[in-house]
Design a protein around this motif. Sequence first.
Motif, mmCIF file in Angstrom:
data_model
loop_
_atom_site.group_PDB
_atom_site.id
_atom_site.type_symbol
_atom_site.label_atom_id
_atom_site.label_comp_id
_atom_site.label_asym_id
_atom_site.label_seq_id
_atom_site.Cartn_x
_atom_site.Cartn_y
_atom_site.Cartn_z
ATOM 1 N N ASN A 56 60.970 171.271 -4.651
ATOM 2 C CA ASN A 56 60.732 169.908 -4.212
ATOM 3 C C ASN A 56 59.621 169.291 -5.066
ATOM 4 O O ASN A 56 58.530 169.847 -5.147
ATOM 5 C CB ASN A 56 60.320 169.920 -2.728
ATOM 6 N N GLU A 98 64.437 166.651 -4.868
ATOM 7 C CA GLU A 98 64.631 168.081 -4.634
ATOM 8 C C GLU A 98 65.721 168.617 -5.549
ATOM 9 O O GLU A 98 66.714 167.942 -5.799
ATOM 10 C CB GLU A 98 64.985 168.329 -3.170
ATOM 11 N N GLU A 126 68.507 174.449 -1.737
ATOM 12 C CA GLU A 126 67.331 173.715 -2.224
ATOM 13 C C GLU A 126 66.291 174.735 -2.644
ATOM 14 O O GLU A 126 65.951 175.627 -1.880
ATOM 15 C CB GLU A 126 66.757 172.852 -1.096
HETATM 16 MG MG MG Z 1 62.340 170.106 0.760
#
Ligand code: MG
Length: 469
Positions: free
Chosen positions: A203, A174, A200
């Motif tokens: 991914n 990520e 984040e």
């Molecule tokens: Mg994730």
Amino acid sequence: MSGVNEIRSTFLDYFQKNGHEVIPSSPLVPRNDPTLMFVNAGMVQFKNVFTGLETRSYSRATTAQKSVRAGGKHNDLDNVGYTARHLTFFEMLGNFSFGDYFKERAIELAWNLITKEFGLSKDKLLVTVYHTDDEAVGYWKKIAGFSDDRIIRIATSDNFWAMGDTGPCGPCSEIFIDRGEHIWGGPPGSPEEDGDRFLEFWNLVFMQYEQVTKEERVALPRPSIDTGMGLERMASILQGVESVFETDLFRHLIDVTASALGRAPDADTVASFRVIADHLRSSSFLVADGVLPSNEGRGYVLRRIMRRAMRHAQLLGANEPLMWKLVPALVREMGQAYPELGRGEALITETLKLEETRFGKTLARGLGLLADATETLGDGDMLDGETAFKLYDTYGFPLDLTQDALRQRNISVNLAGFTEAMERQKAEARANWAGSGEAATETVWFSVREKAGATEFLGYETEQAEGIV
Ligand code: MG
Ligand code: ATP
Ligand code: MG
Ligand code: MG
């Protein structure tokens, strides 16, 4: 400055230039997956391609996928309005390789997009990898020039993706951005990781194994790639704002809400404005894809979302239906990318208006009851399950609406008591029906309904078990 529409096309154009077929988003209701409540990631429409059940004329694809994470395995409903990054409806941008390129090329493609096309500064970026994935560590060093401290090894399932108990699976990596010390939070893997400082935004899943049985995992002969980047999160980064709700699209929706209500958001009310804007998007897109509010399954998730939004509208002083008035603004913002919104505009408007009109009065009365019942309660206390059930049963308050209403005062709901009250009522209903002399039919009806509920809407049932009806 990059608006969301521009970011979406930059992403798709970039992968198209790199040999990917641009595929439209699939509808939010999964076509052939009864275990899934709503499409919640870009890979869902390609599940059978990854497993090899289906083949396509292309081996690389890119999409902007409508995703809903409310109900089911990923449920972000309770996060919305409280974190800077969670929405119930969002667009997941993705690139996919079906046995074509793998780890190294996936990292390279991602890195070039974010640093060259989007111009993110390398100094602020860091990544996580699955703790045993030395290969990924090596590529990140080689391609991004990261030192060890920017590559965080994580041993939990957060960095190991699996389609189910069996099927394709593999480590993931990520990509995070550090938005600066002035925002609370710590790097992934640290105790403060839930803060908003480290965001984040992408991914990358490396599907390299197949879980054959619980014990046996084999290497896939042709490993695949599945990635997902949150469009709204990327927009917040590129627009230099701290939350997805401050991006261009959400600002417009919130402005329209503010003028409809005749008041602007302030520190006390901003969460409600945000919830309304988010829930407007998820409700409208769900209706456009054929979901209508009801008391079961997908329709009940939609109803919960709509009713939550209505409570926030009432909190902001709306004393007549509000949500339906915001639909034209949403169509203006997103109708070009998603023509189904324009086509469904009349139905969306009517559905919202009808639900708000129906629920409006009971909402006010139920909130009155709730206020009385909690008058003497305070920080850390619990509302009895009987009252929560009465609100659910008589006033149409989904349990999560009651929980949401009490959250600011830090009052919880006695879930065991709630379930007990519900069970008691079910048992009474059964007993009454048995008395009507049609016991056999009624029993069958009940068990069919319960079975259908349990098999068709696993996620929903699981949630019920957790008490987030
Ligand atoms: Mg994730
Ligand atoms: P988080 O840890 O922030 O909840 P996640 O790990 O659950 O995110 P993934 O399942 O990895 O998210 O989904 C891929 C990407 O989709 C994320 O990196 C993020 O950019 C975006 N995303 C996931 N959930 C949401 C959400 N509720 N709202 C907006 N974007 C989301
Ligand atoms: Mg999540
Ligand atoms: Mg995560």
